[in-house]
Scaffold this active site. Structure first.
Site, PDB file in Angstrom:
ATOM      1  N   LYS A 110      -5.456  10.432  27.319  1.00  0.00           N
ATOM      2  CA  LYS A 110      -6.575  10.534  26.376  1.00  0.00           C
ATOM      3  C   LYS A 110      -6.416  11.844  25.613  1.00  0.00           C
ATOM      4  O   LYS A 110      -6.594  12.921  26.174  1.00  0.00           O
ATOM      5  CB  LYS A 110      -7.919  10.499  27.110  1.00  0.00           C
ATOM      6  CG  LYS A 110      -9.115  10.444  26.163  1.00  0.00           C
ATOM      7  CD  LYS A 110     -10.430  10.389  26.937  1.00  0.00           C
ATOM      8  CE  LYS A 110     -11.601  10.162  25.984  1.00  0.00           C
ATOM      9  NZ  LYS A 110     -11.717  11.214  24.959  1.00  0.00           N
ATOM     10  N   PHE A 147      -3.558   4.349  19.147  1.00  0.00           N
ATOM     11  CA  PHE A 147      -3.822   3.581  20.371  1.00  0.00           C
ATOM     12  C   PHE A 147      -4.304   2.162  20.085  1.00  0.00           C
ATOM     13  O   PHE A 147      -4.520   1.380  21.016  1.00  0.00           O
ATOM     14  CB  PHE A 147      -4.849   4.290  21.266  1.00  0.00           C
ATOM     15  CG  PHE A 147      -6.084   4.785  20.564  1.00  0.00           C
ATOM     16  CD1 PHE A 147      -7.000   3.919  19.997  1.00  0.00           C
ATOM     17  CD2 PHE A 147      -6.323   6.152  20.470  1.00  0.00           C
ATOM     18  CE1 PHE A 147      -8.137   4.370  19.357  1.00  0.00           C
ATOM     19  CE2 PHE A 147      -7.468   6.630  19.832  1.00  0.00           C
ATOM     20  CZ  PHE A 147      -8.373   5.730  19.272  1.00  0.00           C
ATOM     21  N   ARG A 174     -18.704  -0.655  22.752  1.00  0.00           N
ATOM     22  CA  ARG A 174     -18.310   0.007  24.003  1.00  0.00           C
ATOM     23  C   ARG A 174     -17.860  -1.062  24.989  1.00  0.00           C
ATOM     24  O   ARG A 174     -18.641  -1.926  25.388  1.00  0.00           O
ATOM     25  CB  ARG A 174     -19.479   0.827  24.559  1.00  0.00           C
ATOM     26  CG  ARG A 174     -19.016   1.954  25.475  1.00  0.00           C
ATOM     27  CD  ARG A 174     -20.127   2.956  25.710  1.00  0.00           C
ATOM     28  NE  ARG A 174     -20.475   3.728  24.535  1.00  0.00           N
ATOM     29  CZ  ARG A 174     -19.818   4.797  24.107  1.00  0.00           C
ATOM     30  NH1 ARG A 174     -18.734   5.200  24.738  1.00  0.00           N
ATOM     31  NH2 ARG A 174     -20.226   5.454  23.039  1.00  0.00           N
ATOM     32  N   LYS A 211     -12.479   5.384  30.066  1.00  0.00           N
ATOM     33  CA  LYS A 211     -11.973   6.753  30.095  1.00  0.00           C
ATOM     34  C   LYS A 211     -12.050   7.297  31.517  1.00  0.00           C
ATOM     35  O   LYS A 211     -13.016   7.050  32.244  1.00  0.00           O
ATOM     36  CB  LYS A 211     -12.752   7.642  29.128  1.00  0.00           C
ATOM     37  CG  LYS A 211     -14.243   7.705  29.378  1.00  0.00           C
ATOM     38  CD  LYS A 211     -14.929   8.508  28.286  1.00  0.00           C
ATOM     39  CE  LYS A 211     -16.451   8.463  28.447  1.00  0.00           C
ATOM     40  NZ  LYS A 211     -17.149   9.194  27.372  1.00  0.00           N
TER      41      LYS A 211
END
Length: 276
Positions: free
Chosen positions: A45, A116, A186, A192
């Site tokens: 990330k 990504f 979402r 994450k």
């Protein structure tokens, strides 16, 4: 969690940039280690500025046009790509300084666009990324890079990968279900994974709230054992904002590494320390 620096960056955007349509993007949920992600993929990330290319313009997450130099976007694809404008680990302040300028400067040569996602393409994640990979074969020296995705064969790999990334100064890890078609919002298929530290501090001042927190506590100004002042404005429940802990109380907060000046990054309230 929206970081303090990114909030400040977004507040500066109106002076940067031209209005555009706000892109409909996918967002990350938080990883729960009890959830099996075997068969998924993982990647680092990156702590940069979200950059969405809609096929014609480079936009922020909020839909503001990023004033990248012409040479930077000259050979961008005619289809959408999504990623982070990035230089290197632990360099968010510099990235923000480069990207927010109304007139781009030579520091853009430090920036790469780490991708990504390739929205609007068919198939799973790896299929969509393959479309961009094929396009880049004819684009020598492009600032566009594809973030490497690693297959997860064992649950333990996620924890080990996170430790390796954090040890190298990285922010965290993203795990994704590679078989899911592109979606926005979402997602439970995009998570994450972060590792945080925690420490204690003593409340020195209660700062008033703004907006929906008018009349309530907005943040706490605290002093750590090392004498550093830290402003903590997130992690509180509504009842705690209405009845904040008194000055002199010792609290525990979490943070995600240190800034270049040695201050805790993205401090978040955890709990009041119980008196022993």
């Amino acid at each position: 969690m929206k970081t303090i620096l990114k909030i400040l960056f977004l507040l500066c955007l109106p002076s940067l940039l031209l209005a555009a349509d706000k892109p409909d993007l996918f967002l990350l949920k938080t990883y729960d280690e009890t959830k099996s992600v075997v068969g998924w993929v993982m990647s680092e990330k990156l702590d940069g500025i979200r950059g969405f290319w809609n096929g014609k313009q480079l936009l922020t997450r909020g839909g503001k046009k990023i004033m990248a130099p012409d040479w930077f976007i000259k050979n961008y694809p005619p289809f959408a790509i999504d990623g982070e404008l990035w230089t290197r680990r632990a360099d968010f302040e510099e990235i923000s300084s480069i990207v927010r300028r109304k007139s781009p400067d030579k520091r853009w040569h430090k920036i790469t666009h780490q991708i990504f996602e390739v929205p609007e393409q068919q198939g799973g994640l790896l299929d969509r990324l393959a479309v961009l990979r094929d396009y880049l074969k004819t684009q020598v020296g492009s600032p566009i890079k594809i973030i490497k995705q690693y297959p997860i064969n064992r649950q333990q790999q996620v924890k080990q990968f996170l430790q390796d990334i954090v040890r190298q100064g990285g922010e965290g890890v993203v795990v994704r279900n590679p078989n899911t078609a592109y979606q926005t919002g979402r997602l439970s298929s995009a998570l994450k994974v972060k590792q945080y530290l925690d420490t204690e501090c003593v409340i020195k001042k209660i700062l008033p709230g703004k907006g929906k927190y008018i009349g309530k506590m907005g943040a706490l100004l605290c002093k750590t054992k090392g004498g550093m002042l830290v402003k903590i404005g997130s992690g509180f429940k509504d009842i705690q904002r209405e009845n904040p802990p008194p000055i002199g109380t010792t609290i525990t907060f979490k943070y995600f590494g240190l800034t270049k000046k040695g201050k805790p990054k993205y401090p978040v309230f955890l709990r009041i320390r119980l008196v022993q």
